[in-house]
Enzyme design. Sequence first.
Site, PDB file in Angstrom:
ATOM      1  N   ASN A   1       3.066  -0.107   7.251  1.00  0.00           N
ATOM      2  CA  ASN A   1       1.739  -0.545   6.837  1.00  0.00           C
ATOM      3  C   ASN A   1       1.782  -2.058   6.816  1.00  0.00           C
ATOM      4  OD1 ASN A   1      -0.077  -1.658   4.687  1.00  0.00           O
ATOM      5  ND2 ASN A   1      -0.747   0.457   4.582  1.00  0.00           N
ATOM      6  N   THR A   2       0.701  -2.683   7.245  1.00  0.00           N
ATOM      7  CA  THR A   2       0.793  -4.126   7.425  1.00  0.00           C
ATOM      8  C   THR A   2      -0.191  -4.884   6.527  1.00  0.00           C
ATOM      9  OG1 THR A   2       1.108  -5.749   9.163  1.00  0.00           O
ATOM     10  CG2 THR A   2      -0.709  -4.215   9.478  1.00  0.00           C
ATOM     11  N   HIS A   3      -0.459  -4.278   5.357  1.00  0.00           N
ATOM     12  CA  HIS A   3      -1.456  -4.860   4.460  1.00  0.00           C
ATOM     13  C   HIS A   3      -0.817  -5.434   3.210  1.00  0.00           C
ATOM     14  CE1 HIS A   3      -3.993  -1.635   6.601  1.00  0.00           C
ATOM     15  NE2 HIS A   3      -3.936  -2.738   7.303  1.00  0.00           N
ATOM     16  N   ASN A   4      -0.550  -6.715   3.266  1.00  0.00           N
ATOM     17  CA  ASN A   4       0.046  -7.425   2.129  1.00  0.00           C
ATOM     18  C   ASN A   4      -1.061  -8.157   1.380  1.00  0.00           C
ATOM     19  OD1 ASN A   4       3.046  -7.251   2.992  1.00  0.00           O
ATOM     20  ND2 ASN A   4       1.957  -7.945   4.813  1.00  0.00           N
TER      21      ASN A   4
ATOM     22  N   GLN B   1       0.843  -1.194   0.000  1.00  0.00           N
ATOM     23  CA  GLN B   1       0.000   0.000   0.000  1.00  0.00           C
ATOM     24  C   GLN B   1       0.881   1.248   0.000  1.00  0.00           C
ATOM     25  OE1 GLN B   1      -2.932  -0.696   3.076  1.00  0.00           O
ATOM     26  NE2 GLN B   1      -4.594  -0.684   1.590  1.00  0.00           N
TER      27      GLN B   1
END
Length: 574
Positions: free
Chosen positions: A500-503, A333
């Site tokens: 950001n931790t959205h893979n 992201q």
Amino acid sequence: MVTKLPKVPVVVVGMGWAGGIVSAELTKAGISVVGLERGKDRTTADYAMGHDELRYQHRQELMQDLSKETITYRNTVSGKALPMRHYGTFIVGDGVGGAGSHWNGQTYRFLPYDFEIRTKTIERYGIEKIPAWMEGLNDWGITYDEMEPYYDTFEKMAGISGETVELWGKRTNPYPTPPLVKTQLMKEFEKAATSFGYKPFVIPAANLSESYTNPDGISRGACQYCAYCENFGCEYGAKGDPAVTVIPVAKQTGKLDLRTHSNVLELTKSGGKADGVIYVDMLTGEKFEQPADVVVVASYVFNNSRLLLNSGIGTPYDPKTGKGTIGKNYCYQVTAGGSQLFFEDREFNLYGGAGALGIEIAEYMGDNFDHAEVDFLHGAGIRSTQYGDRPIAVNRVPAGTPAWGAEFKEKSIKYANSNFPVKTQGASLPHKENYLDLDPEFKDEFGYPLLRMTYEYTDNDRAMGKYMSAITRKFAEEIGADIIDTNEVQAPFNVNKDGNTHNTGGVIMGTDPEKSALNTYLQMWEAENVFVLGASAFPHNSCFNPTGTLGALSYRAAEGIQKYLKEGGLLVKA
Ligand SMILES: Cc1cc2nc3c(=O)[nH]c(=O)nc-3n(C[C@H](O)[C@H](O)[C@H](O)COP(=O)(O)OP(=O)(O)OC[C@H]3O[C@@H](n4cnc5c(N)ncnc54)[C@H](O)[C@@H]3O)c2cc1C
Ligand code: SF4
């Protein structure tokens, strides 16, 4: 030696949101499920008096232990990848509940535009708007209207607190609980947004705004705005967490055989299908083979790709030819494009908050604005959040302040309650050289190759970050900050720094087996009894947090698995 166990109808690998939802739905339908989770079991009782910042935030007790298993990382296809030795950016969950125990709870739906992104982009701007490097940008094979009932089910199960947003897809029902309270910080954002003609909304939250009983009969209490939310489990059970919602429901049926400390090493296969899985008991070191009619891989984005690649199931993606699907379309992201505000004489009580507490505008999301004159596709949410600033983790100071010493201390204290973020979270679209494969050199303790990530931000990301930063600065000026630090440049991706931790991606869904690994029931085209659940199925990443969408897709997959157990075969024609 590997001990072979009796065959079961379904084995599920990983007990986070994806594995928990599918286990609850199948066991409620009377189907026996073996749930294999590499970490330990957890309940709300484990978090009592758990506001221990060192233990959870800094020593990351709820996360995957990187000294035992990690990924390797490089920025370009020609670079050498090295192991990620400590967390900086994304944090990987471990144990029953997975990352759903320590997540923030911001629970969104993706836009109608997301599901048909290629078609809608071409319709509005022509094919030339899609650059050659973005050839992997495709429709998902399902529309928002088809997704809507699954979103509704997920939101009712978790009790999401929110308000209807005009610029998103249509809802059949309102959110099950009202939005969280508006703090002073949120009211300032609201005032500025309204003055510009935008329509701000409170972020939809899995932190319950009031007590709630869900359709499965699970009752939870209201959020206390305790601030120990992101990276922590909730001691009140107010945060929607698989360990307090779907997993207890599956356990109550008596049909879930949950085996913790069970680390799946590979899937076994014969004749184009999986036979089951091999796992190791992490307490005794014993290895087991668990045969099953259906294998559900729900071990998060990284291990979903890794398990398939290590098992030789599916065709690995090759960035040179663009052929193959496993590892394809890894997306992250965009984090550039925000302003940090500081005030000399205003305070906002930032020590209180909740993981999903915040306010946002939708005007710059997706295709909600005209992209004819900008050099990027998709967009970002512009928001101010109040998670609750914990004393060790958060020391916001104006740019130029030294990172330690007397001046740092003085400014940390001065601005502790007098700062305010206006930030953005931008969509990430696929680049043909951003992908996942097996590392040729580094292995885990059992001799299996680690997953290698090749990733760099794209021109789309950089242009979007710059554009959005100007809007956040406009907000900052309207709010009247004394110091405004605007970050408009997207620096090169750094696995140890980015926040950001959205893979997403790696095992993506679609309509064409040449271009996607899964159909819209998350069933593998190349192995019909393997269902791969999680954000790994997303063909691109939107400007939202992913869990609402991966939860909705897990309900759809559960439906598909039941159908498959009755009828067999591919559930969707290629
Ligand atoms: C700090 C933080 C904040 C977040 N906040 C938000 C938010 O506000 N909103 C949002 O939408 N998303 C948020 N997310 C992301 C969200 O937590 C994830 O999208 C979601 O939890 C993923 O669910 P999952 O079931 O796919 O995977 P996971 O929750 O990761 O579950 C996978 C499970 O599989 C197990 N496993 C892995 N490999 C194996 C193996 N080989 N054998 C057996 N078991 C295995 C793991 O231990 C884990 O329990 C956040 C994440 C983090 C880290
Ligand atoms: S902020 Fe609310 S939901 Fe989060 S941990 Fe605290 S009480 Fe639970």
